[in-house]
Design a protein around this motif. Structure first.
Motif, PDB file in Angstrom:
ATOM      1  N   PHE A  69     -12.262  -3.191   1.531  1.00 55.08           N
ATOM      2  CA  PHE A  69     -13.685  -3.044   1.225  1.00 55.08           C
ATOM      3  C   PHE A  69     -14.368  -2.044   2.170  1.00 55.08           C
ATOM      4  O   PHE A  69     -15.205  -1.239   1.762  1.00 55.08           O
ATOM      5  N   CYS A  70     -13.991  -2.083   3.441  1.00 52.71           N
ATOM      6  CA  CYS A  70     -14.574  -1.128   4.412  1.00 52.71           C
ATOM      7  C   CYS A  70     -14.202   0.301   4.040  1.00 52.71           C
ATOM      8  O   CYS A  70     -15.043   1.218   4.110  1.00 52.71           O
ATOM      9  N   ILE A  71     -12.947   0.491   3.671  1.00 54.46           N
ATOM     10  CA  ILE A  71     -12.518   1.849   3.321  1.00 54.46           C
ATOM     11  C   ILE A  71     -13.195   2.316   2.054  1.00 54.46           C
ATOM     12  O   ILE A  71     -13.601   3.482   1.912  1.00 54.46           O
ATOM     13  N   LEU A 109      -7.890   6.001  -0.803  1.00 46.90           N
ATOM     14  CA  LEU A 109      -8.082   4.597  -0.459  1.00 46.90           C
ATOM     15  C   LEU A 109      -6.769   3.971   0.008  1.00 46.90           C
ATOM     16  O   LEU A 109      -6.704   3.338   1.060  1.00 46.90           O
ATOM     17  N   PHE A 110      -5.678   4.134  -0.786  1.00 43.83           N
ATOM     18  CA  PHE A 110      -4.395   3.538  -0.435  1.00 43.83           C
ATOM     19  C   PHE A 110      -3.828   4.159   0.831  1.00 43.83           C
ATOM     20  O   PHE A 110      -3.265   3.472   1.686  1.00 43.83           O
ATOM     21  N   ILE A 112     -11.670   9.984 -10.279  1.00 44.50           N
ATOM     22  CA  ILE A 112     -10.954   8.728  -9.998  1.00 44.50           C
ATOM     23  C   ILE A 112      -9.708   8.932  -9.150  1.00 44.50           C
ATOM     24  O   ILE A 112      -9.501   8.252  -8.144  1.00 44.50           O
ATOM     25  N   ILE A 113      -8.825   9.865  -9.538  1.00 39.80           N
ATOM     26  CA  ILE A 113      -7.466   9.887  -8.991  1.00 39.80           C
ATOM     27  C   ILE A 113      -7.448  10.094  -7.480  1.00 39.80           C
ATOM     28  O   ILE A 113      -6.872   9.302  -6.724  1.00 39.80           O
ATOM     29  N   GLU A 114      -8.042  11.157  -7.028  1.00 36.90           N
ATOM     30  CA  GLU A 114      -7.942  11.472  -5.593  1.00 36.90           C
ATOM     31  C   GLU A 114      -8.661  10.458  -4.713  1.00 36.90           C
ATOM     32  O   GLU A 114      -8.139  10.087  -3.658  1.00 36.90           O
ATOM     33  N   PRO A 115      -9.844   9.927  -5.092  1.00 38.34           N
ATOM     34  CA  PRO A 115     -10.434   8.863  -4.245  1.00 38.34           C
ATOM     35  C   PRO A 115      -9.549   7.628  -4.118  1.00 38.34           C
ATOM     36  O   PRO A 115      -9.483   7.033  -3.045  1.00 38.34           O
ATOM     37  N   THR A 152       0.833  -1.224   0.000  1.00 35.98           N
ATOM     38  CA  THR A 152       0.000   0.000   0.000  1.00 35.98           C
ATOM     39  C   THR A 152       0.856   1.257   0.000  1.00 35.98           C
ATOM     40  O   THR A 152       0.460   2.288  -0.552  1.00 35.98           O
ATOM     41  N   SER A 153       2.035   1.196   0.613  1.00 39.99           N
ATOM     42  CA  SER A 153       2.924   2.366   0.609  1.00 39.99           C
ATOM     43  C   SER A 153       3.388   2.669  -0.804  1.00 39.99           C
ATOM     44  O   SER A 153       3.450   3.834  -1.222  1.00 39.99           O
ATOM     45  N   LEU A 154       3.726   1.602  -1.549  1.00 41.85           N
ATOM     46  CA  LEU A 154       4.143   1.803  -2.929  1.00 41.85           C
ATOM     47  C   LEU A 154       3.001   2.387  -3.755  1.00 41.85           C
ATOM     48  O   LEU A 154       3.193   3.322  -4.536  1.00 41.85           O
ATOM     49  N   LEU A 155       1.802   1.859  -3.575  1.00 39.41           N
ATOM     50  CA  LEU A 155       0.647   2.373  -4.329  1.00 39.41           C
ATOM     51  C   LEU A 155       0.336   3.823  -3.938  1.00 39.41           C
ATOM     52  O   LEU A 155      -0.033   4.635  -4.780  1.00 39.41           O
ATOM     53  N   THR A 156       0.484   4.146  -2.668  1.00 36.60           N
ATOM     54  CA  THR A 156       0.173   5.503  -2.194  1.00 36.60           C
ATOM     55  C   THR A 156       1.120   6.512  -2.819  1.00 36.60           C
ATOM     56  O   THR A 156       0.685   7.552  -3.357  1.00 36.60           O
TER      57      THR A 156
END
Length: 1464
Positions: free
Chosen positions: A1359-1361, A1315-1316, A1308-1311, A1273-1277
């Motif tokens: 999914f919760c996020i 999420l990440f 799309i981008i900011e949501p 998730t850090s890489l994706l963020t």
């Protein structure tokens, strides 16, 4: 030199002049209600002097007599026998004459000339003062120099202002047509106007007297047919006078008499023997008057004379005592037995007390008359006689004793005092249960079984009797009696009869066969009048003609007074000794006011001692005028420093000593007269004291209910003793005049009382059941209590929001004030105190509404704290208690602010001696301003006036119009778009015929707005406004006619500009208009449209991205049928921008703007003049700029977000469009560099973390799994952050980016970035939680379980996020703003050839416009902040990401240590 004497002389002259100006020229003597006139008149002028049919007589305050006689006025001065002056006036009618204080004579000359003339005695000349179209039957001049004329042939009364140059008259009574309705008259004759300008009219043909109150055209019938007093029958009342007590005196032409009003109605005083020429009779008299001595003068028309009836100054002596009692007179409830059965025998019935306090009684068993002299304990004289079972006895002044012997001897016997022998004075055929000898020596006998009262003249040798009351058969009609017992004949020969079996007291006025019911059951109306009686047996009158009645079957004595009847003796049904008063028969008084009663069943004579101190009250009950006013600004008497917190109690005694309680310090505080600090402090050990009461001897009753006691502090001994046992705190205490102590137990919803002279201290519940409830039996948290002179109990029933009244001895309460009250329907909110003034009007502390109310003849009104709650000097905050000093000043305990306020009583507000009337004509037309009364779809024309009053007092404001009017009164200002704000009062039909009327106290420190409108919408017409006060009122009209100076019509379409005007939705079409005026002034702007419009008004400039900048005001269409409207002052040479938009988003339609004001107004499309100029003269192409923006959620984010701004908004203000990165601002270049560095660092960190935690040995516990997932998730963020940054930079550099790409990026981008980022944050939180659990459990930590939980969490967490972020892509939107900022592209091929460019002014204009094309077009409140702090925001984001990287490095270090330890 002027000295003090000069000023004194001038002052005295002023007083003399002022008093004279306010006086009336007619005599209004202050005479006793028992006054008597010689019924034989003296002829002071016969036919030879006054001629035939003298119709008019007038007597002025100098006792000068004026009589008209065939074109002459005869004048008598100084009691002269013959006229001292004869004036040849030569008028056409002998009716209508009035003389004013200055001696001017007003005479009617209307029969032929249609005029009223004024004769001046000094010059003996006349002038015309009124033009009328008929003869004036009567004339009157009031204290304000208004001349009244009763035009009897045209059925109306008119008046004219003598101080005005206009000869115009106005109708003040009658319609001009004959009729019987309240606004009609038929042949009106005599008139009288009092100092309050109330008009009394003798309505001859309607056989009544009508009262037209000031400003009213509907009258009240005060006498005659249709009045409350149905016993008085008038026949053509011809003249009327009011005395100083406002009692009416009426001359009846066809009844040939004069009647006078009194406490018990009207009675005949002159001409009571029908028509005739004798000295005691009249014949068709027209007018009468009185001199200053009370003598009556009558123009006896039919007998061609003037008669004088002298007041008999010496009141005829009577043989019995008629003391004068105060209204609070009280007698000891425990009687003294002065004679028992051994003396008076069995079943005694008679007793008489003469003026020497000699007591007479009879023992019928022994046929003895018993006499007690000089307070002797035993009879000092016993006279034996031949009589059996006497039922009554009477003693005359000469000592003769009249005794009934009708049961057996059918006689009334007299014992002559000079011969001590009996003789027969009346033959009767039944026992006389009542005997009386009047001042004319007529002997009266009431015969119980023959249902009548008869009399015989003792001076006549004839033994003939005549019936004076009753018909001889029992009945309940006015002329009938049913078992009459006691009788009383006053000095006016009026007969009061105890009509026993009809349960009433009847009054037969002299010569009348039909009675008037004074008190008891009225069969005609089927109701009880004043008080319920049960077989009354005796009645007497005191010196003020108040009745005292033996209520036989109720075993009590009741008495009348200024406030009606009340029980005096035998009032306590709960008392164990009440049976000792069964079957009382007669009552008498001695000269000291002590009451003597025959108690027949107990065979004794009783004496009830009069309490002389009962005429002094321990507290103040001031007597206020009809319309009292208190200063609305209170003076702080004491504060929290002295009182402590939450004060509740106050008491002020008759010496004006003030008592209060400091509950914190457990102290009683006492301020003696005029002291500012407590003169005395009494310390107690009583916790949470709630109330106190102070008696006449300065003893203090104080609540100690927490300890189950009411304590009494004895002032003479300075000690406390127990006064009452209770089981709850007493929130209010009261001691009535019979020495009963009352306690209000709020927590137990009950009022109890004890008799303080009983040792047992047994309390009795007098109100409430002990359980909270809302029925007439129940109370709910009662607080303040008050017991009046009738021993009726008033309770402030806080929980039920009402004031309850419990009649003496009755446990069913009557709601006096409250939403369910039949008398005063008013919504209260927790009343905590109730008290009564001298007149019996209520004062109520309406605590939760923070105000004090007073009842009056016209309902309940607020007097203190009437406008909002608070801590200022005009406001109250949860007031709890009130008290009065002897001057009428009101002291209020304001619990919410811990203070006592003093509100001064303004005595000058009661001065109504010289009312001034202000009149103005208000004309409502189609050009009048309009508003909506109830903010609905109905519109009303209105007119507004600013009112300033010179002094604090009651004022009357009323309308007079042919249309149905409505009046509103505001404080300070009136806003047509918010008509409920500042509203003080409104009225629809308070006046007559659909007219509004206010009677309200106004204050000189306030500005009032009077709004005049109509009851029905869109109604026009003339409305006369009248304001009455003692001094001139300053009135200023605020409204002007609607003069439309400019209109503008346009349309909002789907091609119109849009902006975000309500912070919720961006889709509002709008149009901007520039407004300029040539003259500074007040203007009105409004719209008309089929759509709901919304308006904003700006000064100088408007920017849709900064809607609060330069904003002056806005209106959403409220109270204007959904159309924008502004009432505003506009300055000349100033640019105003009106933004016309809609109430609902995405709405289109036509609209028209109207502007009304003082001068010309120009309206044009904002910027259009510049566009036209540039296109025509400068050859400049004008384009509208567009600004794209991404909106998040349900608000326009750029107005509300701060740190949480998306990157496109952060960078928008910094990025220059169509420029390379190398030419951008340094802040952009640094941001780009930092972003790349952060991405590289994050990428390296994520790769190493992934490689590290990929090892299964590292993932033996849940933390390893969390760290493994976190590396991903850090890489994706960091990757999404890089994408987001460069997407924002590149799309803003390239302004031609398609809308679909921008819209996709917005959604799309900011949501995804959020999420990440949120996933990474939650994973870190999970790591911290598991580490804490591992430390707590130690060796018992279950690694396998932690791994299972971690897998589930890692699976579920995204999914919760996503669910928590799903609203973002759904509510994100991409929209465009079309700004009014103008882009100008100069055509260079043409610009050089334009001469106008050479002008420096135009050059600056072009430079300014061209410069606007290179400036940023993004503005707004939040963006102003953004431009100042954008670097801080970027650093904030940088450090947030850096912090995340450091955490990851730290976690790796810990993990390596853990692996290393395992390898070791």
């Amino acid at each position: 030199m002027w000295n003090l004497n000069h000023f004194i002389i001038i002052f005295l002259l002023f007083l003399i002049f002022n008093n004279e100006a306010l006086a009336t020229s007619t005599n209004q003597p202050n005479l006793s209600t028992t006054a008597v006139w010689d019924r034989n008149g003296i002829t002071i002028a016969n036919r030879s002097i006054v001629g035939d049919y003298p119709r008019v007589i007038f007597v002025d305050i100098n006792n000068t007599i004026y009589v008209t006689n065939q074109g002459k006025i005869l004048i008598w001065h100084n009691d002269s026998i013959n006229p001292t002056k004869i004036m040849p006036v030569n008028f056409s009618s002998s009716m209508g004459l009035f003389v004013t204080l200055n001696g001017n004579i007003y005479v009617n000359d209307g029969l032929f000339s249609g005029q009223v003339k004024r004769w001046t005695l000094k010059t003996n000349t006349s002038d015309i003062v009124m033009n009328v179209y008929s003869s004036c039957y009567s004339l009157f001049v009031d204290i304000n120099d208004n001349l009244y004329c009763s035009i009897h042939m045209y059925n109306r009364v008119v008046k004219r202002d003598l101080t005005s140059s206009s000869m115009e008259t106005i109708t003040v009574a009658g319609t001009g047509r004959p009729g019987y309705e309240s606004n009609e008259l038929e042949n009106p004759r005599g008139i009288f106007v009092d100092t309050n300008f109330d008009l009394y009219v003798a309505d001859c043909f309607n056989n009544r007297v009508q009262l037209f109150q000031l400003g009213e055209t509907n009258a009240i019938t005060v006498a005659g047919q249709g009045s409350v007093d149905s016993a008085l029958v008038l026949y053509c009342p011809n003249d009327i006078i009011l005395d100083s007590d406002k009692y009416l005196w009426i001359l009846e032409q066809t009844n040939f008499r004069i009647v006078r009003e009194g406490p018990y109605g009207f009675r005949c005083i002159i001409g009571c023997y029908r028509q005739g020429s004798q000295s005691n009779r009249l014949d068709s008299s027209f007018t009468f008057g009185m001199n200053g001595f009370g003598n009556i003068f009558v123009a006896d028309v039919g007998n061609h004379r003037v008669q004088k009836f002298q007041l008999i100054k010496i009141t005829p002596a009577v043989p019995f005592n008629q003391p004068r009692f105060c209204q609070t007179a009280t007698w000891n409830r425990y009687a003294i037995t002065i004679a028992n059965q051994s003396i008076v025998g069995k079943d005694p019935t008679v007793m008489f007390v003469d003026t020497k306090n000699t007591i007479y009684g009879a023992n019928y068993e022994k046929s003895e008359i018993l006499i007690w002299h000089n307070d002797s304990l035993t009879p000092t004289k016993i006279i034996s006689g031949n009589f059996s079972h006497p039922s009554s006895l009477f003693v005359t002044l000469n000592g003769d004793i009249y005794i009934d012997d009708g049961d057996v001897g059918n006689q009334v016997k007299r014992l002559k005092s000079n011969t001590n022998t009996f003789d027969n004075v009346m033959n009767v055929y039944s026992s006389c249960y009542g005997l009386f000898v009047d001042i004319n020596d007529n002997l009266y006998c009431s015969m119980l079984y023959h249902h009548q009262v008869v009399k015989r003249d003792l001076n006549s040798p004839s033994m003939e009797m005549i019936t004076v009351a009753g018909t001889g058969t029992k009945g309940f009609n006015f002329s009938e009696l049913n078992g009459p017992l006691g009788i009383f004949v006053d000095i006016n020969l009026d007969i009061f009869v105890a009509d026993c079996s009809n349960h009433r007291i009847q009054l037969f006025q002299s010569g009348e066969k039909n009675a008037k019911i004074i008190v008891g059951f009225d069969f005609a109306l089927s109701l009880v009048k004043d008080i319920s009686l049960s077989y009354p047996s005796h009645v007497i009158l005191d010196s003020d003609k108040y009745l005292f009645i033996v209520d036989r079957a109720n075993s009590r004595i009741v008495g009348d007074g200024p406030h009606g009847f009340r029980c005096l003796v035998g009032c306590d049904k709960e008392s164990i000794q009440s049976n000792q008063l069964n079957l009382l028969t007669t009552v008498s008084f001695d000269t000291f006011g002590n009451m003597f009663v025959v108690n027949q069943v107990m065979n004794r004579f009783l004496k009830f001692q009069f309490f002389e101190n009962s005429c002094t009250s321990p507290f103040n009950q001031p007597k206020f005028c009809a319309k009292p006013v208190w200063d609305r600004i209170g003076k702080t008497f004491t504060t929290e420093i002295t009182l402590g917190i939450n004060p509740t109690a106050i008491f002020i005694n008759e010496k004006n000593s003030i008592y209060a309680i400091n509950r914190e310090k457990k102290q009683i505080l006492i301020w003696h007269k005029n002291s500012t600090d407590p003169s005395m402090i009494i310390s107690t050990d009583f916790y949470n004291i709630s109330s106190l009461f102070v008696s006449l001897n300065d003893d203090i009753y104080i609540d100690n209910g927490v300890n189950g006691r009411v304590k009494k502090w004895i002032s003479k001994r300075n000690t406390f003793v127990n006064a009452m046992n209770v089981f709850s705190p007493c929130v209010s205490l009261f001691v009535d005049r019979n020495d009963y102590l009352y306690c209000s137990m709020s927590n137990f919803h009950q009022i109890i009382k004890i008799y303080m002279h009983e040792r047992a201290m047994t309390w009795i519940a007098v109100a409430g059941t002990g359980e909270a409830g809302f029925t007439s039996l129940d109370l709910d948290h009662p607080y303040g209590i008050f017991v009046d002179l009738k021993f009726d109990l008033y309770v402030a029933d806080c929980g039920n929001n009402r004031i309850q009244r419990y009649l003496s001895g009755n446990i069913n309460g009557i709601t006096e004030v409250g939403s369910t009250s039949a008398r005063h329907t008013l919504a209260l909110s927790c009343p905590t105190e109730v008290t009564l003034d001298y007149q019996g009007f209520l004062f109520i502390v309406n605590s939760n509404n923070h105000r004090i109310l007073r009842s009056g003849s016209n309902g309940i009104h607020c007097i203190i704290g009437c406008h909002h709650s608070g801590s200022t000097s005009t406001q109250l905050l949860f007031p709890f208690n009130i008290a009065f000093d002897s001057f009428g000043n009101l002291f209020a305990v304001d619990s919410g602010t811990n203070r006592i306020l003093k509100f001064q009583y303004l005595k000058n507000s009661c001065d109504m001696s010289s009312m001034i009337k202000w009149t103005n004509l208000s004309t409502l037309t189609k050009n009048s301003p309009m508003y909506s009364q109830d903010c609905d779809w109905q519109s009303f024309y209105y007119d507004a006036f600013q009112v300033k009053v010179p002094e604090n007092r009651y004022y009357t404001i009323r309308s007079n119009a042919k249309i149905d009017t409505y009046g509103y009164l505001y404080e300070n200002e009136f806003d047509p778009l918010n008509p409920t704000e500042n509203l003080l009062l409104k009225d629809d039909d308070g006046g007559y015929n659909g007219q509004f009327k206010f009677e309200i106290p106004l204050y000189n420190d306030m500005i009032y707005i009077l709004l005049v409108t109509t009851f029905t919408p869109i109604t026009v017409g003339d409305i006369e406004i009248n304001i009455f006060g003692l001094k001139n009122v300053t009135i200023k009209r605020l409204t002007t006619s609607v003069i439309i100076q400019s209109t503008y019509s346009s349309e909002l379409t789907t091609n119109s500009a849009k902006y975000c005007r309500d912070y919720k939705k961006p889709n509002y079409y709008y149009e901007t208009l520039e407004i300029n005026v040539k003259k500074t002034g007040s203007y009105v702007l409004w719209s008309k449209s089929e759509i709901d419009t919304y308006g904003y008004l700006y000064k100088d400039d408007f920017d849709p991205l900064q809607p609060f900048g330069n904003l002056i005001t806005q209106h959403n269409g409220k109270c204007n049928q959904g159309q924008l409207k502004f009432f505003i002052d506009i300055e000349a040479n100033t640019k105003y921008i009106l933004v016309v938009t809609t109430y609902y988003s995405n709405t289109t339609g036509n609209f028209t703007i109207f502007i009304s004001g003082e001068n010309n107004v120009t309206v044009q499309y904002f910027g259009m003049y510049l566009i036209q100029y540039l296109r025509t003269y400068m050859k400049i192409n004008i384009l509208d700029s567009k600004q794209r923006s991404c909106s998040i959620g349900d608000r326009c984010h750029f107005y509300t977000t701060t740190i949480g701004l998306p990157l496109d908004d952060i960078l928008r203000g910094e990025i220059q469009p169509n420029a390379t990165l190398s030419t951008q601002l340094v802040s952009i270049q640094i941001s780009a560099g930092l972003t790349i560095l952060m991405f590289i660092g994050g990428l390296v960190n994520s790769i190493f973390s992934y490689l590290t935690f990929k090892n299964r040995e590292v993932r033996q516990v849940g933390c390893g799994l969390y760290l493994y997932a976190s590396s991903i998730t850090s890489l994706l963020t960091i990757s999404m952050f890089l994408v987001n940054f460069w997407f924002a930079v590149l799309t803003q550099i390239n302004v031609s980016t398609s809308f679909s790409i921008l819209h996709g990026g917005c959604i799309i981008i900011e949501p995804i970035l959020k999420l990440f980022l949120n996933c990474d944050t939650w994973l870190n939180a999970c790591i911290a939680i598991e580490r804490a659990i591992q430390v707590l459990k130690g060796i018992h930590f279950n690694r396998n379980k932690s791994k299972r939980v971690a897998r589930w969490i890692i699976f579920i967490l995204p999914f919760c996020i996503m669910v928590s972020l799903i609203h973002e892509p759904l509510h994100r939107n991409m929209f465009e703003y079309k700004t009014e900022t103008i882009k100008a592209y100069v055509n260079k091929t043409e610009s050089d050839s334009i001469d106008v460019i050479k002008s420096e002014k135009n050059k600056r204009l072009i430079e300014t416009i061209y410069q606007s094309t290179t400036d940023r077009h993004v503005y707004g409140v939040s963006f102003v902040i953004l431009l100042l702090f954008n670097n801080t925001i970027l650093l904030f984001y940088f450090f947030i990401l850096l912090f995340h990287l450091l955490l990851i490095y730290f976690r790796l270090y810990l993990l390596f240590l853990e692996v290393h330890d395992k390898n070791q």
